[in-house]
Design a protein around this motif. Structure first.
Motif: not given
Lengths: 253, 79, 353
Positions: C285-291
């Motif tokens: 959840l951190f790091p979040f899979p934004s990409e």
């Protein structure tokens, strides 16, 4: 032929630097007693300091030891973690009266009750020093502070807490003594008590505790000499000096 | 046997606690200020010979600002 | 003692066994539902492996014991549930600021306040955005199965020491209390010197080490914050997620933890009816899979975030895809146990647009 010898020998672990403490503050003396104790007992290389929050937050600048900073009141819990992680090391906390007897009351009680093999040096000057002189659990009745400007009133604020007596009542405690450093006689007794406290840790006797009655000239609005006098005239009558628990002394008898 | 006291004037905070414990009462506040603005303590040079070398002053000083030295004569000096 | 091929255990036990497999040396805990299995299991297991167990006087104390033990560079852990995690926040901030590798486990329950003793995902903000003060981040791992709870607990210790940062395993009452088969495994090649180049041991023959988070000198705190941010940037390398049937999906459901796993059943059923739905299940959840999410958004997919709370992770989903798309939201209300059927209608509605 004559030879000049130096009478005063400050332990090497006592860092040679000017301190931020106020004139006449007893922290410096208390630090020195700890330094002398762990030096005399040959413990310096294996000692870990657990700091607390108060004027003495910078104690790691004055004792050349591995050290960790604790949140306010939590030093006995942090020290428990350190000692459980490194049972062969000498671990001690150094705390003021706000840190130990107010926010940290649960932590010190349970650390002592569990009989953690650590040492706590408790510097009691009846106020919150660092933050400007607020009322502490050990503030005396009638004593004026910034948060009891009319003087501590027992109906509103309760009575000052005698920590050494309470700690002594707990099962896991091996040694609990109250001392002062306001004169030479008391300093000598204090040195013996602090040394014994660390010695008991080496013997795995249980939790050891030394309360050192101390001054806070700035927040008491007194000169250092007046503040020093207050230890004798006001504090010792309410917080009596002496040993309240010594499990190994019983066995010797 | 003679003794002398060295005051580290850069460390002295002028608290005067040492003056309280000196058994010969020879420690006094000087008229000098150090760089931090504290009025430092001293033993007047002509009083130094009264020093017993007990080092109570150093024991009392919260700032480790005092060093005490004792000179013993080689033959039969006091201990 | 040989490692059994398969065991049938609760998530709480899997987490405990994972920690043991990872070589945890100290466990500090306190009773709180629904994670009591963890301190109960550890209270005997730690002694069997020559470790230390302390039932602390409070969650506050347990977190501070963790701070102390982690400060010695050894593997140590605490566990709790939502209200207890609130109590730990100061110690967490201190551990982040002092760069200490403590491992924490939150078996989250309903909130706010006393809430209930059932599952919820209401601690997302607390875990990922920082319930403690200051600019810090925890690595947050969210298992969706009991096996994953075992695996991610081991990973938590590795990551904690790799980055010298506290790591949080965020489970919930579902994961904690349900039983599933687990294939236990023991990591190989644990470094015996881990943490010894900075941990406290007594300053023999070397300069003393100081673990602190107080930086009063001019520019010092600024420098420390820059250092921490650089570390959090480096943590992006640990991002992890599960992609389930996303290639041809028209609608991508985003869900984590137990919900991520429950919604898979819903998706399988709807796929059987011909609906093109997929799932992104963030595991970190951190790091979040934004990409990953942004790339899916650029392919023209639509999004529905489903969580067991009133809307927390959806903000990070929206942030990730903000230049390209938006996410709808469906919240399973805390206090109501989720079933796959609960998610059918919200997904169909989102598919309709």
């Amino acid at each position: 032929m004559t030879q000049e010898i130096r009478v005063t020998n400050y332990p090497e672990v006592l860092t040679d630097r000017a301190s931020h403490y106020c004139p006449g503050c007893h922290h410096g003396t208390a630090h020195r007693l700890v330094a002398e104790a762990i030096t005399d007992l040959g413990l310096v290389d294996n000692t870990i300091l657990v700091g607390s929050i108060g004027c003495s937050v910078f104690i790691y600048n004055y004792l050349t030891l591995d050290a960790i900073e604790s949140p306010h009141g939590r030093a006995p819990a942090v020290a428990t973690g350190v000692k459980r992680a490194r049972p062969d090391k000498i671990v001690f906390t150094y705390q003021g009266d706000g840190d130990l007897a107010s926010i940290g009351m649960a932590e010190i009680m349970h650390c002592a009750n569990r009989g953690e093999n650590i040492t706590t040096i408790f510097v009691n000057n009846t106020v919150y020093g660092m933050t400007g002189g607020q009322m502490a659990p050990t503030t005396l009745v009638g004593q004026k502070t910034t948060t009891c400007p009319g003087g501590r009133c027992s109906e509103n604020e309760g009575m000052p807490i005698r920590m050494t007596e309470i700690i002594a009542s707990l099962g896991g405690v091996a040694f609990a003594e109250r001392v002062a450093v306001n004169n030479i006689k008391n300093i000598k007794k204090a040195r013996k008590a602090v040394t014994k406290a660390f010695e008991y840790q080496t013997k795995k006797a249980g939790f050891s505790f030394v309360e050192i009655l101390s001054t806070c000239p700035t927040n008491w609005r007194m000169t250092p000499l007046q503040a020093n006098k207050r230890i004798e005239t006001e504090m010792i009558p309410y917080f009596p000096l002496g040993n309240f628990k010594d499990v190994l002394a019983k066995e010797e008898k | 046997m003679s003794s002398r006291v060295e005051f580290r004037e850069d460390r002295c905070k002028g608290c005067l606690l040492c003056t309280e414990v000196c058994p010969t009462g020879i420690i006094q506040q000087s008229s000098r200020f150090n760089q931090k603005g504290y009025k430092v303590t001293e033993i007047a040079p002509d009083m130094m010979s009264e020093c017993k070398g007990c080092a109570f002053c150093a024991m009392m000083c919260p700032d480790y600002a005092i060093n005490v030295y004792t000179t013993k004569s080689a033959k039969g000096g006091e201990k | 003692m040989s490692t059994p091929k398969r065991i049938f255990v609760k998530g709480n036990e899997a987490i405990s066994r994972g920690a043991l497999a990872a070589g945890v040396k100290c466990f500090f805990g306190y009773p709180i539902t629904p994670q009591n299995d963890i301190p109960e299991f550890m209270s005997s297991a730690m002694f069997e492996v020559g470790g230390q167990f302390v039932q602390a006087e409070s969650e506050v104390a347990a977190a501070n014991m963790l701070l102390g033990a982690a400060g010695c560079g050894i593997r140590a852990m605490t566990s709790s549930s939502s209200p207890g995690m609130s109590l730990k926040q100061e110690a967490i901030s201190y551990m982040a600021g002092s760069e200490l590798p403590g491992v924490l486990v939150n078996v989250s329950r309903g909130g706010p306040g006393l809430g209930d003793i059932g599952p919820s995902q209401g601690d997302y903000f607390q875990s990922v955005k920082g319930g403690g003060h200051g600019d810090y981040k925890l690595l947050v791992l969210a298992p969706g199965t009991v096996q994953e709870a075992y695996d991610l607990t081991i990973k938590a210790f590795d990551l904690a020491f790799k980055y010298r940062n506290p790591v949080l395993v965020l489970a919930d009452a579902i994961i904690g209390q349900m039983k599933e088969p687990v294939v236990p495994w023991v990591p190989e090649n644990l470094d015996p010197n881990e943490g010894q180049d900075w941990g406290l041991q007594g300053a023999k023959d070397r300069a003393p080490r100081l673990l602190k988070s107080l930086f009063l000198d001019d520019g010092a705190l600024a420098g420390q914050n820059q250092k921490l941010q650089a570390k959090y940037q480096a943590m992006q390398a640990e991002v992890d997620q599960e992609l389930f049937l996303t290639e041809d999906a028209e609608l991508v459901v985003v869900a984590f933890g137990s919900i991520g796993r429950i919604v898979k059943s819903t998706i399988r059923k709807l796929r059987g009816q011909g609906h093109k739905v997929g799932l992104v299940r963030p595991i970190t959840l951190f790091p979040f899979p934004s990409e990953v999410l942004l790339n899916l958004a650029k392919e023209g997919k639509r999004f529905l975030t489903i969580e067991h709370n009133m809307g927390q992770m959806v903000e990070d989903v929206r942030l990730s895809i903000r230049t390209v798309a938006d996410s709808a939201f469906h919240g399973q209300l805390p206090g109501n146990l989720p079933t796959p059927d609960d998610f059918e209608e919200p997904i169909l509605k989102a598919l309709e647009g």
